[in-house]
Design a protein around this motif. Structure first.
Motif, PDB file in Angstrom:
ATOM      1  N   ASN A  87       0.845  -1.192   0.000  1.00 49.04           N
ATOM      2  CA  ASN A  87       0.000   0.000   0.000  1.00 49.04           C
ATOM      3  C   ASN A  87       0.876   1.236   0.000  1.00 49.04           C
ATOM      4  OD1 ASN A  87      -2.456  -1.460   0.163  1.00 49.04           O
ATOM      5  ND2 ASN A  87      -2.236  -1.665   2.385  1.00 49.04           N
ATOM      6  N   GLN A  88       0.448   2.257  -0.767  1.00 51.39           N
ATOM      7  CA  GLN A  88       1.277   3.448  -0.911  1.00 51.39           C
ATOM      8  C   GLN A  88       0.602   4.734  -0.473  1.00 51.39           C
ATOM      9  OE1 GLN A  88       2.058   2.916  -5.151  1.00 51.39           O
ATOM     10  NE2 GLN A  88       4.150   2.273  -4.726  1.00 51.39           N
ATOM     11  N   THR A  89      -0.725   4.825  -0.616  1.00 50.15           N
ATOM     12  CA  THR A  89      -1.389   6.112  -0.339  1.00 50.15           C
ATOM     13  C   THR A  89      -2.466   5.976   0.728  1.00 50.15           C
ATOM     14  OG1 THR A  89      -3.028   5.824  -2.107  1.00 50.15           O
ATOM     15  CG2 THR A  89      -0.951   6.889  -2.693  1.00 50.15           C
ATOM     16  N   GLN A  90      -2.127   5.304   1.825  1.00 48.97           N
ATOM     17  CA  GLN A  90      -3.085   5.206   2.923  1.00 48.97           C
ATOM     18  C   GLN A  90      -3.339   6.599   3.508  1.00 48.97           C
ATOM     19  OE1 GLN A  90      -0.042   3.683   2.704  1.00 48.97           O
ATOM     20  NE2 GLN A  90       0.009   1.848   3.972  1.00 48.97           N
ATOM     21  N   ARG A  91      -4.598   6.927   3.730  1.00 49.26           N
ATOM     22  CA  ARG A  91      -4.956   8.163   4.419  1.00 49.26           C
ATOM     23  C   ARG A  91      -5.876   7.785   5.566  1.00 49.26           C
ATOM     24  NH1 ARG A  91      -6.622  11.979  -0.517  1.00 49.26           N
ATOM     25  NH2 ARG A  91      -8.431  12.253   0.840  1.00 49.26           N
ATOM     26  N   SER A  92      -5.268   7.185   6.582  1.00 47.49           N
ATOM     27  CA  SER A  92      -6.053   6.628   7.679  1.00 47.49           C
ATOM     28  C   SER A  92      -6.845   7.692   8.423  1.00 47.49           C
ATOM     29  CB  SER A  92      -5.133   5.886   8.647  1.00 47.49           C
ATOM     30  OG  SER A  92      -4.456   4.841   7.980  1.00 47.49           O
ATOM     31  N   LYS A  93      -6.380   8.949   8.385  1.00 47.61           N
ATOM     32  CA  LYS A  93      -7.106  10.004   9.096  1.00 47.61           C
ATOM     33  C   LYS A  93      -8.496  10.221   8.513  1.00 47.61           C
ATOM     34  CE  LYS A  93      -4.759  13.622   6.380  1.00 47.61           C
ATOM     35  NZ  LYS A  93      -5.851  13.876   5.446  1.00 47.61           N
ATOM     36  N   ASP A  94      -8.684   9.834   7.224  1.00 46.89           N
ATOM     37  CA  ASP A  94     -10.010   9.941   6.628  1.00 46.89           C
ATOM     38  C   ASP A  94     -11.023   9.072   7.360  1.00 46.89           C
ATOM     39  OD1 ASP A  94      -9.068  11.658   4.725  1.00 46.89           O
ATOM     40  OD2 ASP A  94      -9.074  10.235   3.072  1.00 46.89           O
ATOM     41  N   TYR A  95     -10.530   8.063   8.096  1.00 48.12           N
ATOM     42  CA  TYR A  95     -11.418   7.098   8.722  1.00 48.12           C
ATOM     43  C   TYR A  95     -11.461   7.220  10.247  1.00 48.12           C
ATOM     44  CZ  TYR A  95     -11.269   4.977   4.107  1.00 48.12           C
ATOM     45  OH  TYR A  95     -11.359   4.765   2.766  1.00 48.12           O
ATOM     46  N   SER A  96     -10.690   8.152  10.827  1.00 44.05           N
ATOM     47  CA  SER A  96     -10.636   8.254  12.282  1.00 44.05           C
ATOM     48  C   SER A  96     -12.010   8.574  12.869  1.00 44.05           C
ATOM     49  CB  SER A  96      -9.623   9.329  12.700  1.00 44.05           C
ATOM     50  OG  SER A  96      -9.952  10.582  12.113  1.00 44.05           O
ATOM     51  N   GLU A  97     -12.839   9.293  12.102  1.00 44.47           N
ATOM     52  CA  GLU A  97     -14.163   9.683  12.582  1.00 44.47           C
ATOM     53  C   GLU A  97     -15.075   8.472  12.792  1.00 44.47           C
ATOM     54  OE1 GLU A  97     -17.900  11.780  10.445  1.00 44.47           O
ATOM     55  OE2 GLU A  97     -16.054  12.967  10.425  1.00 44.47           O
ATOM     56  N   ILE A  98     -14.875   7.410  11.968  1.00 46.53           N
ATOM     57  CA  ILE A  98     -15.803   6.274  12.033  1.00 46.53           C
ATOM     58  C   ILE A  98     -15.423   5.262  13.111  1.00 46.53           C
ATOM     59  CG2 ILE A  98     -16.230   6.517   9.559  1.00 46.53           C
ATOM     60  CD1 ILE A  98     -14.712   3.858   9.199  1.00 46.53           C
ATOM     61  N   ALA A  99     -14.359   5.519  13.852  1.00 50.16           N
ATOM     62  CA  ALA A  99     -13.916   4.567  14.866  1.00 50.16           C
ATOM     63  C   ALA A  99     -14.978   4.322  15.926  1.00 50.16           C
ATOM     64  CB  ALA A  99     -12.621   5.055  15.521  1.00 50.16           C
ATOM     65  N   ASN A 100     -15.862   5.299  16.130  1.00 52.72           N
ATOM     66  CA  ASN A 100     -16.816   5.192  17.225  1.00 52.72           C
ATOM     67  C   ASN A 100     -18.267   5.018  16.779  1.00 52.72           C
ATOM     68  OD1 ASN A 100     -14.972   5.448  19.447  1.00 52.72           O
ATOM     69  ND2 ASN A 100     -14.716   7.591  18.821  1.00 52.72           N
ATOM     70  N   TYR A 101     -18.494   4.775  15.464  1.00 50.14           N
ATOM     71  CA  TYR A 101     -19.859   4.466  15.037  1.00 50.14           C
ATOM     72  C   TYR A 101     -19.829   3.406  13.938  1.00 50.14           C
ATOM     73  CZ  TYR A 101     -19.221   7.812  11.099  1.00 50.14           C
ATOM     74  OH  TYR A 101     -18.765   8.473   9.993  1.00 50.14           O
ATOM     75  N   TYR A 102     -21.007   2.874  13.652  1.00 52.51           N
ATOM     76  CA  TYR A 102     -21.128   1.777  12.697  1.00 52.51           C
ATOM     77  C   TYR A 102     -21.709   2.281  11.375  1.00 52.51           C
ATOM     78  CZ  TYR A 102     -20.699  -0.821  17.056  1.00 52.51           C
ATOM     79  OH  TYR A 102     -20.260  -1.308  18.268  1.00 52.51           O
ATOM     80  N   ARG A 103     -20.943   2.117  10.301  1.00 53.31           N
ATOM     81  CA  ARG A 103     -21.419   2.554   8.990  1.00 53.31           C
ATOM     82  C   ARG A 103     -22.489   1.592   8.452  1.00 53.31           C
ATOM     83  NH1 ARG A 103     -15.843   2.360   5.988  1.00 53.31           N
ATOM     84  NH2 ARG A 103     -15.789   0.527   7.362  1.00 53.31           N
ATOM     85  N   PRO A 104     -23.636   2.091   8.020  1.00 47.49           N
ATOM     86  CA  PRO A 104     -24.654   1.223   7.426  1.00 47.49           C
ATOM     87  C   PRO A 104     -24.104   0.476   6.212  1.00 47.49           C
ATOM     88  CG  PRO A 104     -25.581   3.383   7.920  1.00 47.49           C
ATOM     89  CD  PRO A 104     -24.094   3.487   8.126  1.00 47.49           C
TER      90      PRO A 104
END
Length: 367
Positions: A87-104
């Motif tokens: 993997n070369q272009t991970q942008r994990s910060k894009d997903y930090s918001e979803i750590a505490n809720y469940y995506r439908p």
């Protein structure tokens, strides 16, 4: 985590997460002597690579494969083939918001319930990037099948409710369509429909059809390891797939025996069928005609429009998912379906070599 290995004689184990160091596969059971190099595998991976059209995620990844074992001087050695894509272009910060809720529509909730912990960065192991390992394994399987005169190919049969017209469909059009549809008129209509859905911050689903041509009669085990049963299992193991049909599929329920039964006839000295409602499989065993399979692909669950969900504290909340997501999964899933079908067919083909004593005698006859 159990269940990351597929097959009995031709075995593929996938590993890695969406935002980890890399993703890969280990292929065990590939016969020695198969011409194979990174360029061959890369051709398959390029078909599922992100960022190639406006209909896929803008995440830019070259998805360059490295073969780390099992190949010497351009041919397989018979030992495990290990392949990796970093993997070369991970942008994990894009997903930090979803750590505490469940995506439908995602596996967030079920992973939490099973493990009590999840990798929220792009879905981790449940991400679509997991399919890189499947395609790498499928590339090896397809090359073996090609050497035996067996061809596997797939395409988008419908997208966002727009289906191809078989009278206009041409196989050479698949590569010309950004949606991998063999009917360019339907492809243009589907592109317009997708543009509407993208403007609405919505996503769409579709159907992938896969064909196996040249498979001899007699492949598949007649009870639990039926060819159609294992094809359904392997294709349903793809995260976005919600249904599988073989031959006429659910249409068989609305037909009658006089309509559905495929009549046999002689073509010279060869037994053939007048029709192919069964999709090339009878009693779980290939009958020599084309194997035809369709996979229903769900809409991309990550959409920007507001959705209702709950967080890990048990509170009802409204969300709009941000990040880099495909408005439709179907075009990139085409090669994934093709890969799983190829691995299934090859594994059962190898098992079928022991079905008759005479076949074993021919193999070991050195005179």
């Amino acid at each position: 985590m159990a269940g990351s290995t597929f097959g009995k004689l031709f075995r593929v184990t996938t590993w890695g997460e969406s935002h980890g160091t890399g993703i890969g596969a280990v292929v065990d059971g590939c016969p020695a002597g198969l011409p194979l190099n990174e360029e061959i595998v890369q051709q398959y991976l390029n078909r599922r690579k992100p960022g190639q059209t406006k209909y896929s995620t803008p995440r830019k990844e070259d998805d360059l494969v490295q073969i780390q074992s099992g190949v010497f001087e351009g041919k397989t050695t018979g030992t495990p083939i290990s392949m990796v894509v970093f993997n070369q272009t991970q942008r994990s910060k894009d997903y930090s918001e979803i750590a505490n809720y469940y995506r439908p529509g995602h596996a967030d909730y079920t992973f939490d319930q099973k493990y009590g912990f999840r990798d929220y960065r792009g879905g981790g192991r449940s991400s679509g990037r997991e399919t890189i390992g499947r395609v790498a394994g499928g590339a090896v399987a397809e090359e073996v099948l090609k050497s035996l005169g067996i061809e596997v190919y797939a395409y988008s049969q419908s997208i966002a409710g727009i289906a191809i017209d078989d009278t206009r469909a041409k196989r050479e059009n698949i590569a010309k369509s950004p949606l991998f549809m063999p009917d360019l008129e339907a492809s243009a209509q589907a592109e317009d429909r997708l543009a509407e859905k993208m403007a609405e911050q919505n996503s769409a689903g579709g159907i992938v059809e896969c064909v196996v041509r040249g498979l001899p009669a007699g492949v598949g085990e007649p009870v639990f390891d039926k060819l159609d049963a294992l094809l359904a299992q392997s294709v349903m193991s793809i995260g976005a797939v919600k249904g599988v049909e073989i031959g006429d599929g659910f249409g068989a329920a609305d037909s009658f025996g006089s309509e559905f039964n495929d009549s046999f006839r002689m073509d010279g000295e060869k037994v053939v069928k007048a029709t192919n409602h069964a999709g090339g499989i009878l009693g779980g065993i290939s009958d020599g005609s084309d194997v035809r399979l369709r996979a229903a692909i769900k809409p991309t669950p990550s959409i920007a429009r507001e959705q209702q969900t709950v967080n890990r504290d048990g509170e009802d909340i409204a969300i709009g998912i941000r990040g880099r997501h495909d408005p439709i999964i179907v075009p990139r899933a085409v090669v994934v379906v093709e890969s799983m079908v190829a691995m299934t067919v090859l594994d059962l083909l190898l098992q079928s070599m022991t079905s008759q004593l005479e076949g074993i005698r021919r193999h070991f006859d050195r005179n």
